[in-house]
Enzyme design. Structure first.
Site, PDB file in Angstrom:
ATOM      1  N   CYS A 141      10.316 -31.658  -4.568  1.00  0.00           N
ATOM      2  CA  CYS A 141      10.838 -30.478  -5.257  1.00  0.00           C
ATOM      3  C   CYS A 141      10.013 -30.215  -6.505  1.00  0.00           C
ATOM      4  O   CYS A 141       9.223 -31.065  -6.942  1.00  0.00           O
ATOM      5  CB  CYS A 141      12.318 -30.620  -5.592  1.00  0.00           C
ATOM      6  SG  CYS A 141      12.659 -31.763  -6.944  1.00  0.00           S
ATOM      7  N   ASP A 533      -2.768   5.237   2.050  1.00  0.00           N
ATOM      8  CA  ASP A 533      -4.062   5.794   2.429  1.00  0.00           C
ATOM      9  C   ASP A 533      -3.923   6.426   3.814  1.00  0.00           C
ATOM     10  O   ASP A 533      -3.107   5.970   4.629  1.00  0.00           O
ATOM     11  CB  ASP A 533      -5.108   4.678   2.455  1.00  0.00           C
ATOM     12  CG  ASP A 533      -6.477   5.185   2.870  1.00  0.00           C
ATOM     13  OD1 ASP A 533      -6.900   6.232   2.346  1.00  0.00           O
ATOM     14  OD2 ASP A 533      -7.107   4.536   3.720  1.00  0.00           O
TER      15      ASP A 533
END
Length: 848
Positions: A141, A533
């Protein structure tokens, strides 16, 4: 995935001149450090960073490059170290671009100060970085990664440091003496580093094997500890007054703690020696305190249950973090390679060189990236691009490692080594993204850093003050304080965010979408506008002949003449005309290209031209009727080409870039999510408006150069808020960098596109974008569900511990239950099947 690197200035040197390459007694010149700050992209954030480092003595200059999200610092080594710390404290994530200090020989180092401080050293280098790789079985962790980082702070001459929590590995680039000191520091922090072969596939394989071995070896020992603790509890309940039973309780509890708590004690007391409070510290103190006040069975039960919970939790977390690793198994280990004499021999894929030819039979997986050199087939590209329909491949077409050859035998010329295949880059991109903390994760880590000491102080207050303010004995007060320590363990809280984020990143990667970190995953839910785009994003990017008609003369003859002229030209419009005409081409001679206008040639003995509106005007062959026809086509977004003879115009050809079948559905989904699509293109305004109308986009801007697109994105951000930009990742680089999230479309096999954007869609399916937004919103919901679960359960048991009759083993069950609940809740993001839930309306096709 390689990132562009920038080597710090050669002026960087050892502060005391003690590294072997630096000589002794050298002066301390200024150092230069270039950082990439992924969440810095506007002047406001630049100002925040300037304020954070203001007043740091020895910091000579700051140079910001906002589009590239980079910052170059110059100053003394201590100033650079302090500046990096202050930037992190301000909520940013600085990471150097270069995994090593420079090209110096640092083979000898006496351990004195080196110029580049550990806080300024790389945390996420490119995946091929040099260095020794170690597996740390107990590191699973972020808090334990932080423990190791702090332990390594005093170690000098470490050039690079990279953590992979999913694989539980750390890569350390350092001279031999510094490396030995680093390993000793890690052991001093309570962890045991084990050497691995390399950070590549072999290491992954050995890591996987080690994990299974650890489970098999640890589980029986922990089950024995649990059985001993349970037997001690039974004896305490059944023979409470027997001296013999009490002695046996003590022995059973001691053995249970020995079998289950060794690792917890080692890490817990190592943290105490460093004057830090960690999860392991809380559990060590709680178990020790219970044992000292005579609660031997409970001390044993606490430690056994905690160790088992940690083991189960670690395996659950591994499932999330290693979900993407299953992709690596898709690429076969061996390949059929053509030899110099033309024969075929099986060889390890890792040994196949670029430009060698491999053979893939129907039903086999493609071992390496390459281009088809012989044969045709349909290839299932789902593992790389997420496409559900096989793609036809012919000579010259690219294929990717891990995809499946379905119909015909093909030969492929290798274009990338196994370690640098598109599949390998996907996996390593996700691994790097796993190391990038999301905003919620940073918040939770900061909260836990305050929460853990606060719980410890509360427990001390209960133990010391309760006998004075409540009718409790000292033993009761101390016991309740120990219960508070157990339930106050922040494990469930700390682990709730990384498991969720990693699960979401893996779920997206399985769909052919790479999200480069938790920051972008969380930001996607906040998007209000997306700039698109046109070419290759909304449209196919391949001109097609959509209409043609004869103005005069025979239609079949005109088709033959046009096919002859168009077939000799390399212009995309000419190619579209040639491909769209089924007529056989005529014989052509004296062919001549007219720059910016068209072509002319002698065809079947006559002089003909094929050109644009400008050429017609120059030849004086335009009329009012023809002008109206051309205007109608241009308003529809068509590119018009005309076939002309000396006598006049013979035919009109309309070519257009067609809308992708998936674009309309994607635009509808974006609107339903409250995201406004805007079309940005370099084409003329009429074409932009036509394409936008056909796709369902309400706003379009045409005639835009790359710098104009950047300005347009800035304007959208100012008017509407968080804005994404989707493009090809190369021509739209300025706008992609400026947008809150840059999305590269159709980037399979393209290094540049994978580097240019924050999110990479491996195929060109626009529907992946609303999927990303839905995934982001669902991830955000799961994150806060987990935080609420973790804190809610603890709040209930805090009350029970102080005012009720909660016991220590009940507190462990509550903590273990909370941890497993948040892990299971986060893992739900992995179980969305072949597509992200909710990404399309019922009944709509998911085919790409």
């Amino acid at each position: 995935m390689d990132r562009p690197v920038q080597v710090p200035s050669s002026s960087t040197s050892c502060a005391s001149g003690s590294c072997g390459a630096c000589g002794s007694g050298a002066a301390v010149p200024a150092s230069s450090l270039t950082l990439r700050i992924s969440n810095m992209d506007c002047p406001t954030e630049e100002r925040q960073i300037r304020q954070a480092v203001a007043g740091i003595g020895g910091l000579a200059s700051l140079q910001f490059d906002l589009p590239a999200r980079q910052l170059t610092l110059e100053g003394t080594s201590n100033a650079l170290d302090l500046a990096v710390r202050e930037i992190r404290s301000a909520g940013f994530e600085p990471g150097p671009l270069e995994p090593a200090v420079d090209g110096r020989d640092t083979s000898s180092c006496d351990g004195d100060a080196c110029a580049v401080p550990l806080a300024s050293r790389p945390s996420q280098p490119v995946y091929r970085s040099r260095g020794a790789v170690f597996r740390i079985a107990d590191m699973d962790c972020a808090s334990e990664e932080a423990d190791i980082r702090r332990a390594l702070e005093p170690v000098k001459c470490i050039e690079g440091l990279s953590f992979q929590l999913g694989a539980r590995t750390v890569t350390i680039a350092a001279p031999e003496q510094a490396l030995a000191e680093a390993l000793q520091a890690i052991r001093g922090a309570g962890f045991e580093p084990m050497p691995l072969s390399s950070p590549g596939k072999d290491a992954d394989d050995s890591t996987d094997a080690d994990e299974h071995g650890e489970i098999k070896s640890n589980l029986p020992r922990l089950l024995v500890a649990l059985a001993l603790a349970t037997l001690a509890e039974v004896l305490a309940f059944a023979f409470a007054d027997s001296p013999v039973a009490k002695a046996l309780e003590l022995a059973l509890a001691a053995f249970a703690i020995y079998f289950s708590g060794w690792s917890t004690y080692r890490k817990g007391f190592a943290a105490l020696r460093q004057r830090r409070l960690t999860i392991n510290t809380l559990m060590s103190v709680a178990a020790t305190g219970a044992f000292l006040i005579g609660q031997w069975p409970e001390a044993a039960m606490v430690m056994a249950l905690y160790a088992i919970a940690e083991l189960i939790e670690a395996r659950s977390v591994d499932r999330a973090r290693n979900a993407i690793q299953s992709l690596m198994a898709l690429a076969p280990d061996d390949a059929q390679v053509r030899q110099a004499d033309g024969s075929w021999r099986s060889a390890p894929a890792s040994e196949v060189a670029i430009d060698q030819v491999v053979r893939i039979r129907p039903g086999e997986r493609i071992p390496l990236d390459g281009a088809v050199s012989a044969g045709t087939s349909a290839v299932n590209q789902a593992p790389v691009t997420g496409e559900s329909i096989p793609v036809d491949k012919a000579v010259g077409d690219a294929v990717f490692a891990g995809t499946i050859n379905e119909t015909g035998e093909i030969e492929v010329r290798v274009t990338s080594e196994a370690s640098n295949s598109t599949l390998a880059r996907i996996i390593h991109a996700v691994e790097q993204a796993q190391g990038s903390r999301a905003p919620t994760q940073r918040f939770v880590d900061r909260f836990a850093a305050i929460y853990t000491p606060a719980v410890f102080l509360l427990a001390i207050a209960v133990a010391v003050l309760a006998p004075w303010v409540a009718d409790w004995t000292w033993q009761q007060s101390l016991y309740k304080a120990l219960v508070l320590l157990v339930i106050g363990c922040p494990c469930a809280l700390v682990i709730s965010t990384p498991v969720t984020v990693v699960s979401a990143l893996a779920a997206a990667a399985r769909r052919g979408v790479l999200i480069k970190g938790g920051t972008y995953l969380e930001q996607a839910r906040e998007l209000r506008v997306i700039a698109l785009d046109k070419t290759g994003t909304v449209t196919e990017g391949k001109p097609k002949l959509v209409h043609w008609e004869s103005v005069s003369g025979d239609q079949a003859a005109n088709a033959r003449l046009a096919a002859g002229l168009a077939g000799r030209s390399d212009h995309p419009v000419s190619k579209a005309i040639a491909a769209g005409l089924s007529a056989a081409s005529a014989s052509v001679s004296n062919f001549k290209a007219l720059a910016g206008r068209g072509v002319e040639a002698v065809v079947d003995g006559g002089c003909y031209a094929l050109g644009n509106h400008r050429l017609v005007e120059e030849r004086g062959q335009c009329s009012a009727e023809l002008e109206q026809k051309l205007q109608e086509h241009e308003q529809q977004g068509h590119t018009v080409t005309l076939l002309m003879s000396d006598a006049g115009v013979l035919a009109v050809f309309a070519v257009a870039d067609t809308i992708k079948p998936s674009s309309r559905q994607a635009i509808e989904e974006l609107k339903s999510l409250g995201v406004r699509p805007v079309l940005l293109t370099g084409d003329n305004a009429a074409t932009a408006a036509s394409i936008a109308k056909e796709a369902g986009i309400d706003e379009a801007q045409g005639n835009l150069l790359p710098e104009d697109k950047l300005s347009a994105v800035e304007g959208l951000q100012g008017r509407h808020g968080p804005t994404a930009m989707a493009g090809d990742g190369i021509n739209d680089a300025p706008a992609l960098a400026k947008a809150d999230i840059g999305i590269a479309m159709g980037a399979a096999g393209t290094d540049t596109a994978m580097e240019a954007a924050d999110v990479v869609v491996m195929n060109d399916d626009l529907r992946r974008i609303p999927e990303i937004i839905r995934l982001s919103r669902r991830t955000h919901g799961v994150l806060w569900q987990n935080i609420s679960i973790a804190l809610g359960i603890k709040a209930v048991f805090f009350v029970l511990a102080i005012f009720g009759s909660a016991t220590m083993w009940m507190a462990v069950f509550a903590d273990m239950g909370a941890s497993l609940l948040v892990v299971a809740n986060g893992l739900r993001l992995l179980s969305n099947g072949p597509r992200i839930a909710g990404s399309a309306k019922p009944g709509t096709s998911q085919n790409s």
